[in-house]
Design a protein around this motif. Structure first.
Motif, PDB file in Angstrom:
ATOM      1  N   ALA A 170      39.146 -45.921  21.217  1.00 19.43           N
ATOM      2  CA  ALA A 170      38.830 -47.211  21.834  1.00 19.43           C
ATOM      3  C   ALA A 170      37.478 -47.725  21.341  1.00 19.43           C
ATOM      4  CB  ALA A 170      38.831 -47.082  23.355  1.00 19.43           C
ATOM      5  N   GLN A 171      36.511 -46.828  21.168  1.00 20.61           N
ATOM      6  CA  GLN A 171      35.212 -47.255  20.653  1.00 20.61           C
ATOM      7  C   GLN A 171      35.334 -47.855  19.257  1.00 20.61           C
ATOM      8  OE1 GLN A 171      31.784 -44.482  21.246  1.00 20.61           O
ATOM      9  NE2 GLN A 171      33.288 -43.188  22.237  1.00 20.61           N
ATOM     10  N   ILE A 172      36.188 -47.268  18.450  1.00 22.75           N
ATOM     11  CA  ILE A 172      36.336 -47.731  17.075  1.00 22.75           C
ATOM     12  C   ILE A 172      36.950 -49.121  17.001  1.00 22.75           C
ATOM     13  CG2 ILE A 172      37.473 -47.210  14.871  1.00 22.75           C
ATOM     14  CD1 ILE A 172      37.285 -44.246  15.700  1.00 22.75           C
ATOM     15  N   GLU A 173      37.714 -49.496  18.026  1.00 25.75           N
ATOM     16  CA  GLU A 173      38.322 -50.828  18.031  1.00 25.75           C
ATOM     17  C   GLU A 173      37.283 -51.931  18.179  1.00 25.75           C
ATOM     18  OE1 GLU A 173      41.472 -51.423  17.232  1.00 25.75           O
ATOM     19  OE2 GLU A 173      41.455 -49.253  16.865  1.00 25.75           O
ATOM     20  N   ALA A 174      36.111 -51.613  18.662  1.00 23.93           N
ATOM     21  CA  ALA A 174      35.035 -52.607  18.759  1.00 23.93           C
ATOM     22  C   ALA A 174      34.352 -52.715  17.403  1.00 23.93           C
ATOM     23  CB  ALA A 174      34.054 -52.214  19.850  1.00 23.93           C
ATOM     24  N   VAL A 175      35.074 -53.260  16.437  1.00 26.70           N
ATOM     25  CA  VAL A 175      34.621 -53.227  15.047  1.00 26.70           C
ATOM     26  C   VAL A 175      33.319 -53.980  14.833  1.00 26.70           C
ATOM     27  CG1 VAL A 175      36.936 -52.867  14.119  1.00 26.70           C
ATOM     28  CG2 VAL A 175      36.101 -55.196  14.492  1.00 26.70           C
ATOM     29  N   GLN A 176      33.032 -54.972  15.692  1.00 25.39           N
ATOM     30  CA  GLN A 176      31.801 -55.743  15.524  1.00 25.39           C
ATOM     31  C   GLN A 176      30.558 -54.901  15.776  1.00 25.39           C
ATOM     32  OE1 GLN A 176      33.945 -56.067  17.991  1.00 25.39           O
ATOM     33  NE2 GLN A 176      32.762 -55.782  19.881  1.00 25.39           N
ATOM     34  N   ALA A 177      30.719 -53.761  16.440  1.00 25.38           N
ATOM     35  CA  ALA A 177      29.589 -52.881  16.713  1.00 25.38           C
ATOM     36  C   ALA A 177      29.348 -51.873  15.600  1.00 25.38           C
ATOM     37  CB  ALA A 177      29.807 -52.130  18.027  1.00 25.38           C
ATOM     38  N   LEU A 178      30.290 -51.770  14.651  1.00 20.69           N
ATOM     39  CA  LEU A 178      30.231 -50.723  13.634  1.00 20.69           C
ATOM     40  C   LEU A 178      29.876 -51.284  12.259  1.00 20.69           C
ATOM     41  CD1 LEU A 178      33.454 -48.748  14.644  1.00 20.69           C
ATOM     42  CD2 LEU A 178      31.104 -48.378  15.419  1.00 20.69           C
ATOM     43  N   LYS A 179      29.266 -50.457  11.453  1.00 17.03           N
ATOM     44  CA  LYS A 179      28.899 -50.853  10.098  1.00 17.03           C
ATOM     45  C   LYS A 179      30.145 -50.957   9.222  1.00 17.03           C
ATOM     46  CE  LYS A 179      24.108 -49.373  10.059  1.00 17.03           C
ATOM     47  NZ  LYS A 179      23.057 -48.594   9.394  1.00 17.03           N
ATOM     48  N   PRO A 180      30.082 -51.758   8.143  1.00 24.79           N
ATOM     49  CA  PRO A 180      31.248 -51.935   7.269  1.00 24.79           C
ATOM     50  C   PRO A 180      31.791 -50.601   6.768  1.00 24.79           C
ATOM     51  CG  PRO A 180      29.540 -53.534   6.722  1.00 24.79           C
ATOM     52  CD  PRO A 180      28.937 -52.591   7.728  1.00 24.79           C
ATOM     53  N   GLY A 181      33.113 -50.458   6.836  1.00 23.71           N
ATOM     54  CA  GLY A 181      33.779 -49.246   6.379  1.00 23.71           C
ATOM     55  C   GLY A 181      33.877 -48.157   7.411  1.00 23.71           C
ATOM     56  N   MET A 182      33.037 -48.216   8.463  1.00 20.77           N
ATOM     57  CA  MET A 182      33.033 -47.162   9.470  1.00 20.77           C
ATOM     58  C   MET A 182      34.304 -47.126  10.323  1.00 20.77           C
ATOM     59  SD  MET A 182      30.907 -44.749   9.732  1.00 20.77           S
ATOM     60  CE  MET A 182      29.843 -44.307   8.360  1.00 20.77           C
ATOM     61  N   PRO A 183      34.864 -48.254  10.746  1.00 17.79           N
ATOM     62  CA  PRO A 183      36.092 -48.163  11.544  1.00 17.79           C
ATOM     63  C   PRO A 183      37.195 -47.393  10.837  1.00 17.79           C
ATOM     64  CG  PRO A 183      35.188 -50.369  11.703  1.00 17.79           C
ATOM     65  CD  PRO A 183      34.387 -49.657  10.652  1.00 17.79           C
ATOM     66  N   GLU A 184      37.386 -47.661   9.554  1.00 17.64           N
ATOM     67  CA  GLU A 184      38.445 -46.983   8.798  1.00 17.64           C
ATOM     68  C   GLU A 184      38.147 -45.498   8.636  1.00 17.64           C
ATOM     69  OE1 GLU A 184      38.250 -51.266   8.102  1.00 17.64           O
ATOM     70  OE2 GLU A 184      36.745 -49.679   7.761  1.00 17.64           O
ATOM     71  N   LEU A 185      36.891 -45.170   8.299  1.00 13.45           N
ATOM     72  CA  LEU A 185      36.521 -43.766   8.106  1.00 13.45           C
ATOM     73  C   LEU A 185      36.667 -42.977   9.399  1.00 13.45           C
ATOM     74  CD1 LEU A 185      35.146 -41.437   6.508  1.00 13.45           C
ATOM     75  CD2 LEU A 185      32.955 -42.347   7.299  1.00 13.45           C
ATOM     76  N   LEU A 186      36.136 -43.515  10.487  1.00 14.47           N
ATOM     77  CA  LEU A 186      36.173 -42.798  11.757  1.00 14.47           C
ATOM     78  C   LEU A 186      37.597 -42.666  12.283  1.00 14.47           C
ATOM     79  CD1 LEU A 186      33.080 -44.473  13.419  1.00 14.47           C
ATOM     80  CD2 LEU A 186      33.198 -42.131  12.551  1.00 14.47           C
ATOM     81  N   ARG A 187      38.389 -43.717  12.138  1.00 12.43           N
ATOM     82  CA  ARG A 187      39.779 -43.654  12.615  1.00 12.43           C
ATOM     83  C   ARG A 187      40.550 -42.574  11.854  1.00 12.43           C
ATOM     84  NH1 ARG A 187      40.881 -48.443  11.731  1.00 12.43           N
ATOM     85  NH2 ARG A 187      40.272 -49.268  13.776  1.00 12.43           N
ATOM     86  N   ALA A 188      40.365 -42.514  10.544  1.00 11.15           N
ATOM     87  CA  ALA A 188      41.072 -41.511   9.743  1.00 11.15           C
ATOM     88  C   ALA A 188      40.648 -40.098  10.156  1.00 11.15           C
ATOM     89  CB  ALA A 188      40.800 -41.737   8.257  1.00 11.15           C
ATOM     90  N   ARG A 189      39.363 -39.898  10.393  1.00 10.52           N
ATOM     91  CA  ARG A 189      38.885 -38.557  10.757  1.00 10.52           C
ATOM     92  C   ARG A 189      39.364 -38.146  12.153  1.00 10.52           C
ATOM     93  NH1 ARG A 189      32.861 -37.495   8.169  1.00 10.52           N
ATOM     94  NH2 ARG A 189      33.522 -37.785   6.006  1.00 10.52           N
ATOM     95  N   ILE A 190      39.335 -39.087  13.096  1.00  2.55           N
ATOM     96  CA  ILE A 190      39.778 -38.749  14.449  1.00  2.55           C
ATOM     97  C   ILE A 190      41.286 -38.529  14.489  1.00  2.55           C
ATOM     98  CG2 ILE A 190      39.980 -39.642  16.814  1.00  2.55           C
ATOM     99  CD1 ILE A 190      37.248 -41.024  16.283  1.00  2.55           C
ATOM    100  N   ASN A 191      42.036 -39.328  13.759  1.00  5.83           N
ATOM    101  CA  ASN A 191      43.492 -39.131  13.711  1.00  5.83           C
ATOM    102  C   ASN A 191      43.851 -37.771  13.127  1.00  5.83           C
ATOM    103  OD1 ASN A 191      44.157 -41.569  14.903  1.00  5.83           O
ATOM    104  ND2 ASN A 191      44.336 -42.669  12.963  1.00  5.83           N
TER     105      ASN A 191
END
Length: 389
Positions: free
Chosen positions: A242-263
Motif C-alpha cells: 500500500a505504501q508503494i502505491e503512493a508513487v508521488q512520495a517515492l523517487k523515480p524507479g523506486m515503486p517498480e523496484l520495491l514492488r518487485a522485491r516485495i512480491n
C-alpha cells in the motif's frame, strides 16, 4: 507580528515531539507524540497552553513519537480541529493501539469522524494561520509544516530525510525560526554508506538474520538495501504494498523496484522455523508488533539480530544490544550532519532549535550550526518576530 512558540516535547530529549505555535487568541499544536521508556506525566507532551484552548492539532506522520498522545489530548478536553494526510489517518489507529494507554484508547478512541485530510504540498488555513506543507522524505504521507502569520514564519521539520534513497523530500522555505530534526546530532555518515554497511552485514550471515523495523518508512529503506532474497512477516505485506502505491512520495524507479522485491519476498508466519535469509518484522524496538515475539525467539536460538534505529532504554532491543546479543547499524531515517546544515542554509540561516535528541548530541550539532540554540528544553516558551527569540 510576533509568534509565541511553546516547546511541548522533544527538546533536550527523544520522544513526545510536540510544538505549540500561536498568537493572542489562537494556538495550534504541531504533533502530539509519546516518549517510549517514560512513565506517568513524562510520557505525554507538556504544552503551556491548556489543551482545551488549542484550536487545532496537525500531525506530521503516524509514528508513536508524533501521534501517540492523541488519545491523551482528547482525554484532556481537546475539542479543536485534527488535520493529517490520508496515509497518517490510516496508520494512526494501529500506532495508538500499540503505544497508547489502554484505558485512554478505549475511552477516547481514534476520532475518525473528526479527521480533516490534506495532501503533502497543500497550503492550509488553520486558526487564521497560513500553513504550508511538504513531503518529508521520511514516510509515505509524512510532511513538514511552515506556519506563517503577517510575514513571520516558523518551520517545523518534524522527521525529514534529505538523502533518502526511497522517498522524496521537498525543500522548506526561508523562515525566522527553524525547528530542526536533530535526531542524529552531528552524525556525519551518509545514508548511502550506512545502507552499504547493512547490506554487507546481511551478506555475511548466510544462515539468516532478523531485522526489526518500523512498519512504515525504514522498512522500505531496508527493502531497497537488501543484497538478495529475504522474508517479511506476513502481516507486513499488505501495508508495504500500500505504501508503494503512493508513487508521488517515492523517487523515480523506486515503486517498480520495491514492488518487485516485495512480491518476491517470502512470507513468514508465527510458529514457523526461522528462515535461512533476512527476515523483516515490525516494530523496530521489539516493544510491539511481531518483533516483540520474534526478538526473544531469535535470541534464544542464536539467530543474528540487527537493530537499525532508535532504541529507548528499557525496550527489548535496547536490552539485547546492551548485553552484546544484537548488533546495531543506523539506517538513517533522519538528517545526518550534511543534511541538517543544508536545510539550515536553504532556510536562510535563521535561528534554530533542534528536537528529538539529548543535550550532548544537540551541543555537538551546535558546533556546526552557529545559530543553533542548544540550551532550549521541553517546557520553554519563546517569541519569534520583531524581537527574534
Amino acid at each position: 507580528m510576533t509568534l509565541d512558540v511553546e516547546l511541548a516535547g522533544g527538546f533536550g530529549e527523544k520522544g513526545r515531539t510536540s510544538v505549540v505555535v500561536g498568537r493572542e487568541g489562537q494556538r495550534v499544536m504541531l504533533d502530539a507524540g509519546i516518549k517510549v521508556g517514560a512513565t506517568g506525566r513524562d510520557y505525554y507532551p507538556r504544552p503551556l497552553t491548556p489543551v482545551d484552548r488549542l484550536d487545532a492539532v496537525l500531525i506530521s506522520h503516524a509514528h508513536e513519537d508524533h501521534v501517540g498522545a492523541l488519545n491523551w489530548l482528547l482525554s484532556e478536553g481537546f475539542r479543536g480541529r485534527i488535520l493529517m494526510t490520508a496515509e497518517t489517518r490510516d496508520e494512526a489507529p494501529a500506532t495508538l493501539a500499540a503505544y497508547g494507554e489502554q484505558a485512554l484508547v478505549e475511552a477516547y478512541p481514534f476520532p475518525a469522524d473528526r479527521i480533516e485530510l490534506f495532501r503533502p504540498g497543500d497550503v492550509l488555513d488553520v486558526a487564521g494561520f497560513r500553513i504550508a506543507t511538504g513531503r518529508s522524505g521520511h514516510v509515505v504521507g509524512g510532511v513538514w509544516f511552515a506556519l506563517e502569520d503577517d510575514g513571520t514564519r516558523v518551520v517545523y521539520c518534524a522527521d525529514v530525510v534529505p538523502d533518502s534513497a526511497v522517498f522524496v523530500m521537498d525543500r522548506m522555505p526561508e523562515c525566522d525560526l527553524l525547528l530542526l530534526d536533530a535526531s542524529y546530532g552531528a552524525d556525519p555518515v551518509s545514508g548511502h554508506e550506512r545502507a552499504q554497511r547493512i547490506a554487507a552485514w546481511i551478506a555475511e550471515r548466510a544462515g539468516g538474520c532478523l531485522l526489526p523495523t518500523p512498519l512504515s518508512g525504514r522498512s522500505l529503506e531496508l527493502v531497497a538495501a537488501m543484497p538478495g532474497r529475504f522474508a517479511i512477516h506476513a502481516s507486513m505485506r499488505e501495508h508495504l504494498l500500500a505504501q508503494i502505491e503512493a508513487v508521488q512520495a517515492l523517487k523515480p524507479g523506486m515503486p517498480e523496484l520495491l514492488r518487485a522485491r516485495i512480491n518476491a519476498a517470502l512470507d513468514w508466519k508465527d510458529g514457523e522455523a526461522l528462515p535461512d535469509c533476512p527476515l523483516l518484522a515490525d516494530d523496530g524496538m521489539g516493544r510491539a508488533g511481531p518483533s516483540s515475539r520474534l526478538i526473544p525467539l531469535a535470541d534464544a536460538q542464536g539467530f543474528p539480530i540487527l537493530l537499525s534505529g532508535h532504541l529507548p532504554a528499557g525496550t527489548p532491543g535496547f536490552e539485547l544490544h546492551a548485553k552484546g546479543r544484537a548488533d546495531w547499524i543506523r539506517m538513517p531515517t533522519h538528517p545526518t550532519l550534511a543534511g541538517n546544515v543544508e536545510i539550515w542554509e536553504h532556510a536562510g540561516r535563521p535561528a534554530v532549535l533542534g528536537h528529538s535528541c539529548g543535550p550532548d548530541e544537540i551541543a555537538r550539532l551546535g558546533e556546526h550550526i552557529p545559530a543553533l540554540q542548544s540550551g532550549r528544553r521541553t517546557g520553554d516558551r519563546l517569541v519569534v518576530g520583531q524581537e527574534v527569540l
